[in-house]
Write a protein that holds these residues in place. Sequence first.
Motif, PDB file in Angstrom:
ATOM      1  N   ASP A  29       0.336  -1.273  -0.206  1.00  0.00           N
ATOM      2  CA  ASP A  29       0.055  -0.321  -0.284  1.00  0.00           C
ATOM      3  C   ASP A  29       0.934   1.176   0.160  1.00  0.00           C
ATOM      4  N   VAL A  30      -0.016   2.193  -0.791  1.00  0.00           N
ATOM      5  CA  VAL A  30       0.743   3.445  -0.772  1.00  0.00           C
ATOM      6  C   VAL A  30       0.368   4.403   0.151  1.00  0.00           C
ATOM      7  N   ARG A  31       1.317   5.238   1.189  1.00  0.00           N
ATOM      8  CA  ARG A  31       0.436   5.703   2.305  1.00  0.00           C
ATOM      9  C   ARG A  31       0.477   7.402   2.064  1.00  0.00           C
ATOM     10  N   SER A  32       0.378   8.862   1.706  1.00  0.00           N
ATOM     11  CA  SER A  32       0.150   9.873   1.672  1.00  0.00           C
ATOM     12  C   SER A  32       0.141  10.402   3.469  1.00  0.00           C
ATOM     13  N   HIS A  33       1.301  11.274   3.707  1.00  0.00           N
ATOM     14  CA  HIS A  33       1.549  11.553   5.169  1.00  0.00           C
ATOM     15  C   HIS A  33       1.658  13.433   4.769  1.00  0.00           C
ATOM     16  N   PRO A  34       2.108  14.162   5.799  1.00  0.00           N
ATOM     17  CA  PRO A  34       2.569  15.414   5.380  1.00  0.00           C
ATOM     18  C   PRO A  34       4.032  15.315   5.560  1.00  0.00           C
ATOM     19  N   LEU A  35       4.254  16.921   4.310  1.00  0.00           N
ATOM     20  CA  LEU A  35       5.512  16.383   4.409  1.00  0.00           C
ATOM     21  C   LEU A  35       6.887  17.107   5.474  1.00  0.00           C
ATOM     22  N   PRO A  36       7.653  15.769   5.591  1.00  0.00           N
ATOM     23  CA  PRO A  36       8.561  15.607   7.149  1.00  0.00           C
ATOM     24  C   PRO A  36       9.239  17.176   7.497  1.00  0.00           C
ATOM     25  N   GLU A  37       9.397  17.865   8.029  1.00  0.00           N
ATOM     26  CA  GLU A  37      10.190  18.961   8.633  1.00  0.00           C
ATOM     27  C   GLU A  37      11.458  18.161   9.052  1.00  0.00           C
ATOM     28  N   PRO A  38      12.662  18.741   8.877  1.00  0.00           N
ATOM     29  CA  PRO A  38      13.836  17.993   8.986  1.00  0.00           C
ATOM     30  C   PRO A  38      13.887  18.996  10.335  1.00  0.00           C
ATOM     31  N   GLY A  39      14.490  18.382  11.585  1.00  0.00           N
ATOM     32  CA  GLY A  39      14.639  18.624  12.905  1.00  0.00           C
ATOM     33  C   GLY A  39      16.506  19.653  13.206  1.00  0.00           C
ATOM     34  N   PRO A  40      16.658  19.802  13.855  1.00  0.00           N
ATOM     35  CA  PRO A  40      18.201  20.821  13.420  1.00  0.00           C
ATOM     36  C   PRO A  40      19.236  19.977  13.064  1.00  0.00           C
ATOM     37  N   ASP A  41      19.240  19.137  13.803  1.00  0.00           N
ATOM     38  CA  ASP A  41      20.314  18.169  12.739  1.00  0.00           C
ATOM     39  C   ASP A  41      19.968  17.066  11.943  1.00  0.00           C
ATOM     40  N   GLU A  42      19.191  16.928  11.107  1.00  0.00           N
ATOM     41  CA  GLU A  42      18.622  16.544   9.847  1.00  0.00           C
ATOM     42  C   GLU A  42      18.801  17.043   8.438  1.00  0.00           C
ATOM     43  N   VAL A  43      17.690  16.194   7.842  1.00  0.00           N
ATOM     44  CA  VAL A  43      18.751  16.496   6.509  1.00  0.00           C
ATOM     45  C   VAL A  43      17.282  16.425   5.582  1.00  0.00           C
ATOM     46  N   ARG A  44      15.952  16.503   4.747  1.00  0.00           N
ATOM     47  CA  ARG A  44      15.059  16.291   3.894  1.00  0.00           C
ATOM     48  C   ARG A  44      15.518  16.248   2.781  1.00  0.00           C
ATOM     49  N   VAL A  45      15.646  14.727   2.738  1.00  0.00           N
ATOM     50  CA  VAL A  45      15.839  14.412   0.789  1.00  0.00           C
ATOM     51  C   VAL A  45      14.281  13.623  -0.115  1.00  0.00           C
ATOM     52  N   ARG A  46      14.630  14.360  -0.507  1.00  0.00           N
ATOM     53  CA  ARG A  46      13.834  13.911  -1.945  1.00  0.00           C
ATOM     54  C   ARG A  46      14.001  12.482  -3.537  1.00  0.00           C
ATOM     55  N   THR A  47      13.628  12.105  -2.707  1.00  0.00           N
ATOM     56  CA  THR A  47      13.957  10.708  -3.682  1.00  0.00           C
ATOM     57  C   THR A  47      13.684  10.591  -4.976  1.00  0.00           C
ATOM     58  N   ILE A  48      14.936   9.956  -5.924  1.00  0.00           N
ATOM     59  CA  ILE A  48      14.265  10.426  -7.008  1.00  0.00           C
ATOM     60  C   ILE A  48      14.417   8.440  -7.721  1.00  0.00           C
ATOM     61  N   ALA A  49      14.811   8.187  -7.410  1.00  0.00           N
ATOM     62  CA  ALA A  49      14.583   6.348  -7.214  1.00  0.00           C
ATOM     63  C   ALA A  49      15.510   5.602  -6.103  1.00  0.00           C
ATOM     64  N   SER A  50      14.646   4.449  -5.966  1.00  0.00           N
ATOM     65  CA  SER A  50      14.744   3.338  -5.300  1.00  0.00           C
ATOM     66  C   SER A  50      14.771   1.897  -5.605  1.00  0.00           C
ATOM     67  N   ALA A  51      15.955   1.052  -5.166  1.00  0.00           N
ATOM     68  CA  ALA A  51      15.435  -0.048  -5.721  1.00  0.00           C
ATOM     69  C   ALA A  51      15.198  -1.594  -5.268  1.00  0.00           C
ATOM     70  N   ILE A  52      14.389  -1.997  -5.056  1.00  0.00           N
ATOM     71  CA  ILE A  52      13.750  -3.196  -4.783  1.00  0.00           C
ATOM     72  C   ILE A  52      14.774  -4.280  -4.416  1.00  0.00           C
ATOM     73  N   SER A  53      15.030  -5.139  -3.758  1.00  0.00           N
ATOM     74  CA  SER A  53      15.647  -6.422  -3.123  1.00  0.00           C
ATOM     75  C   SER A  53      15.357  -6.938  -3.773  1.00  0.00           C
ATOM     76  N   ALA A  54      14.863  -8.021  -4.705  1.00  0.00           N
ATOM     77  CA  ALA A  54      14.062  -9.151  -4.844  1.00  0.00           C
ATOM     78  C   ALA A  54      13.765 -10.317  -3.669  1.00  0.00           C
ATOM     79  N   GLY A  55      15.339 -10.486  -3.501  1.00  0.00           N
ATOM     80  CA  GLY A  55      15.592 -11.257  -2.257  1.00  0.00           C
ATOM     81  C   GLY A  55      14.563 -11.441  -1.093  1.00  0.00           C
ATOM     82  N   THR A  56      15.569 -10.366   0.285  1.00  0.00           N
ATOM     83  CA  THR A  56      14.435 -10.121   0.650  1.00  0.00           C
ATOM     84  C   THR A  56      13.486  -9.760   0.887  1.00  0.00           C
ATOM     85  N   GLU A  57      12.520  -8.434  -0.200  1.00  0.00           N
ATOM     86  CA  GLU A  57      11.089  -7.804  -0.188  1.00  0.00           C
ATOM     87  C   GLU A  57      10.749  -8.866  -0.869  1.00  0.00           C
TER      88      GLU A  57
END
Length: 351
Positions: A29-57
Amino acid sequence: MTDPDTPRVQPEADSRARSLYFTGPRAVDVRSHPLPEPGPDEVRVRTIASAISAGTEGLLYRGEAPTELPADEELEAFDGDLSFPLQYGYAAVGEVTAVGADVDDAWIGRPVFAYNAHESRFLADPETLLPVPDGVSPREATLFANLETAVTFLLDGAPLLGERVAVFGQGTVGLLTTALLARTPLEALVVFEPTEQRRRCAERFGADRALDPAEGEFPDVFREIAGDRADLTYELSGDPDALDDAIATTGFDGRVLVGSWYGTKPATLDLGGRFHRDRIEIRSSQVSTLDPRLSGRWSRERRHDLTWEWLKRLEVSELLTHDVPLENAEEAYELLEERPGEAIQVLLTYV
């Protein structure tokens, strides 16, 4: 006047984030939620692509993962166990779009790799991110975790000059392992894979022969090509039944390295024959840790540097066979489950 505690951001076209959840056997299921805001020591990343692990996943998708097992204690992005519902994935590539008040502005716009689940935006500690070097595209960078696993298999297996090596399984990790092995001074490198597309790829990557495991009896089919049994055998197929064939293919004082994770699938072995007399060693290998015998000289940082270097050297584009938008993730898992012969590495893409 700008508040020093306010995160610095790039403009975002989307005010919502989307995350993939495994919700039950053969259900995502793909779920939508508010855009997360980074804390003082964090960054936010906009994903371009992610690889599916055919074995583990694949194990997660089929409900064949042990639910009481921690997701991965070595990676900060994972907590909890493998029971439904859960987020998973460990090969996300994106761009930093926001930084917390205590993070250097130089991170903004930087392409990064993260051991993070499949989601369109996520927060991370900058120390857990790996900057993608020049010369590596975002799509190629999604293979970093798989190649790091292959690097680990070579460190753990320690192939020697003139050895005969067998590899069972030519998924993405198996093919990358074959590519690295082909660049070591072996006497013979023979791989076994039921899918024709992957066998052809294995030979282009440098295997001396790539055979369908149904073509002959073990170890005869290997000995006909290599002249004797294997000194080193990798079991990377994900099929517990292949472990018996791997042992049968391995010669006196040989090593069998098990990189497959079988989940809840039992492995029944025939160890009553030549196994003991031939002093065959069976070892596990897993990328989350380093072999203690290497820890004095190797660190995760050194392994990361080596993996990036080999990702630049290898021609990996033919492994990236399918791009599937995150919203159609169910189709991606159905493809890998029902028509594995059509795909090697499937990427989830984000817009």
